[in-house]
Design a protein around this motif. Sequence first.
Motif, PDB file in Angstrom:
ATOM      1  N   ASP A  70      -1.162   3.703  -9.447  1.00 35.44           N
ATOM      2  CA  ASP A  70      -0.936   5.149  -9.325  1.00 35.44           C
ATOM      3  C   ASP A  70      -2.225   5.932  -9.597  1.00 35.44           C
ATOM      4  O   ASP A  70      -2.260   6.851 -10.417  1.00 35.44           O
ATOM      5  N   LEU A  71      -3.301   5.533  -8.892  1.00 38.99           N
ATOM      6  CA  LEU A  71      -4.600   6.192  -9.018  1.00 38.99           C
ATOM      7  C   LEU A  71      -4.906   6.977  -7.757  1.00 38.99           C
ATOM      8  O   LEU A  71      -4.510   6.586  -6.662  1.00 38.99           O
ATOM      9  N   ASN A  72      -5.658   8.047  -7.909  1.00 37.61           N
ATOM     10  CA  ASN A  72      -6.134   8.814  -6.775  1.00 37.61           C
ATOM     11  C   ASN A  72      -7.424   8.158  -6.291  1.00 37.61           C
ATOM     12  O   ASN A  72      -8.436   8.177  -6.997  1.00 37.61           O
ATOM     13  N   ARG A  73      -7.370   7.559  -5.111  1.00 37.54           N
ATOM     14  CA  ARG A  73      -8.531   6.822  -4.599  1.00 37.54           C
ATOM     15  C   ARG A  73      -9.756   7.719  -4.499  1.00 37.54           C
ATOM     16  O   ARG A  73     -10.856   7.310  -4.872  1.00 37.54           O
ATOM     17  N   SER A  74      -9.600   8.922  -3.978  1.00 34.35           N
ATOM     18  CA  SER A  74     -10.743   9.833  -3.818  1.00 34.35           C
ATOM     19  C   SER A  74     -11.415  10.136  -5.154  1.00 34.35           C
ATOM     20  O   SER A  74     -12.636  10.131  -5.252  1.00 34.35           O
ATOM     21  N   GLU A  75     -10.610  10.393  -6.171  1.00 33.55           N
ATOM     22  CA  GLU A  75     -11.165  10.695  -7.500  1.00 33.55           C
ATOM     23  C   GLU A  75     -11.867   9.476  -8.082  1.00 33.55           C
ATOM     24  O   GLU A  75     -12.946   9.598  -8.678  1.00 33.55           O
ATOM     25  N   LEU A  76     -11.270   8.306  -7.916  1.00 33.44           N
ATOM     26  CA  LEU A  76     -11.888   7.074  -8.415  1.00 33.44           C
ATOM     27  C   LEU A  76     -13.219   6.831  -7.718  1.00 33.44           C
ATOM     28  O   LEU A  76     -14.242   6.568  -8.377  1.00 33.44           O
ATOM     29  N   GLU A  77     -13.225   6.944  -6.401  1.00 31.98           N
ATOM     30  CA  GLU A  77     -14.469   6.728  -5.649  1.00 31.98           C
ATOM     31  C   GLU A  77     -15.534   7.758  -6.028  1.00 31.98           C
ATOM     32  O   GLU A  77     -16.714   7.410  -6.148  1.00 31.98           O
ATOM     33  N   GLU A  78     -15.140   8.996  -6.216  1.00 28.21           N
ATOM     34  CA  GLU A  78     -16.095  10.043  -6.588  1.00 28.21           C
ATOM     35  C   GLU A  78     -16.699   9.773  -7.967  1.00 28.21           C
ATOM     36  O   GLU A  78     -17.910   9.919  -8.164  1.00 28.21           O
ATOM     37  N   THR A  79     -15.858   9.387  -8.915  1.00 28.08           N
ATOM     38  CA  THR A  79     -16.345   9.071 -10.264  1.00 28.08           C
ATOM     39  C   THR A  79     -17.368   7.945 -10.215  1.00 28.08           C
ATOM     40  O   THR A  79     -18.446   8.035 -10.820  1.00 28.08           O
ATOM     41  N   LEU A  80     -17.054   6.903  -9.473  1.00 32.77           N
ATOM     42  CA  LEU A  80     -17.965   5.764  -9.399  1.00 32.77           C
ATOM     43  C   LEU A  80     -19.196   6.090  -8.546  1.00 32.77           C
ATOM     44  O   LEU A  80     -20.295   5.623  -8.857  1.00 32.77           O
ATOM     45  N   LYS A  81     -19.036   6.895  -7.522  1.00 36.58           N
ATOM     46  CA  LYS A  81     -20.178   7.305  -6.699  1.00 36.58           C
ATOM     47  C   LYS A  81     -21.172   8.108  -7.528  1.00 36.58           C
ATOM     48  O   LYS A  81     -22.390   7.930  -7.387  1.00 36.58           O
ATOM     49  N   ASN A  82     -20.671   8.963  -8.402  1.00 39.16           N
ATOM     50  CA  ASN A  82     -21.548   9.755  -9.274  1.00 39.16           C
ATOM     51  C   ASN A  82     -22.348   8.882 -10.227  1.00 39.16           C
ATOM     52  O   ASN A  82     -23.390   9.311 -10.738  1.00 39.16           O
ATOM     53  N   ALA A  83     -21.867   7.664 -10.480  1.00 43.50           N
ATOM     54  CA  ALA A  83     -22.590   6.724 -11.340  1.00 43.50           C
ATOM     55  C   ALA A  83     -23.451   5.766 -10.513  1.00 43.50           C
ATOM     56  O   ALA A  83     -24.079   4.864 -11.064  1.00 43.50           O
ATOM     57  N   GLY A  84     -23.435   5.948  -9.179  1.00 46.26           N
ATOM     58  CA  GLY A  84     -24.295   5.130  -8.324  1.00 46.26           C
ATOM     59  C   GLY A  84     -23.603   3.961  -7.640  1.00 46.26           C
ATOM     60  O   GLY A  84     -24.277   3.110  -7.062  1.00 46.26           O
ATOM     61  N   PHE A  85     -22.276   3.903  -7.690  1.00 47.43           N
ATOM     62  CA  PHE A  85     -21.543   2.791  -7.096  1.00 47.43           C
ATOM     63  C   PHE A  85     -20.747   3.259  -5.880  1.00 47.43           C
ATOM     64  O   PHE A  85     -20.157   4.331  -5.908  1.00 47.43           O
TER      65      PHE A  85
END
Length: 58
Positions: free
Chosen positions: A33-48
């Motif tokens: 039950d995770l928001n994929r966009s939010e997860l990807e954005e969080t990790l993208k901001n860390a360089g992933f």
Amino acid sequence: MDLPKDPFMLFSVINMKLRDGYSSLDSLCEDMDLNRSELEETLKNAGFEYNESQNQFK
């Protein structure tokens, strides 16, 4: 399960879960039950970024 707030710990946990139990990021997000966009954005901001062919963040 509460996910870590630290993006580097989050990166590690998500990749472990993808490796051990999910065939795609979509299935992980749906099951947890995770928001994929939010997860990807969080990790993208860390360089992933998610690599779909390898089913992992790099």
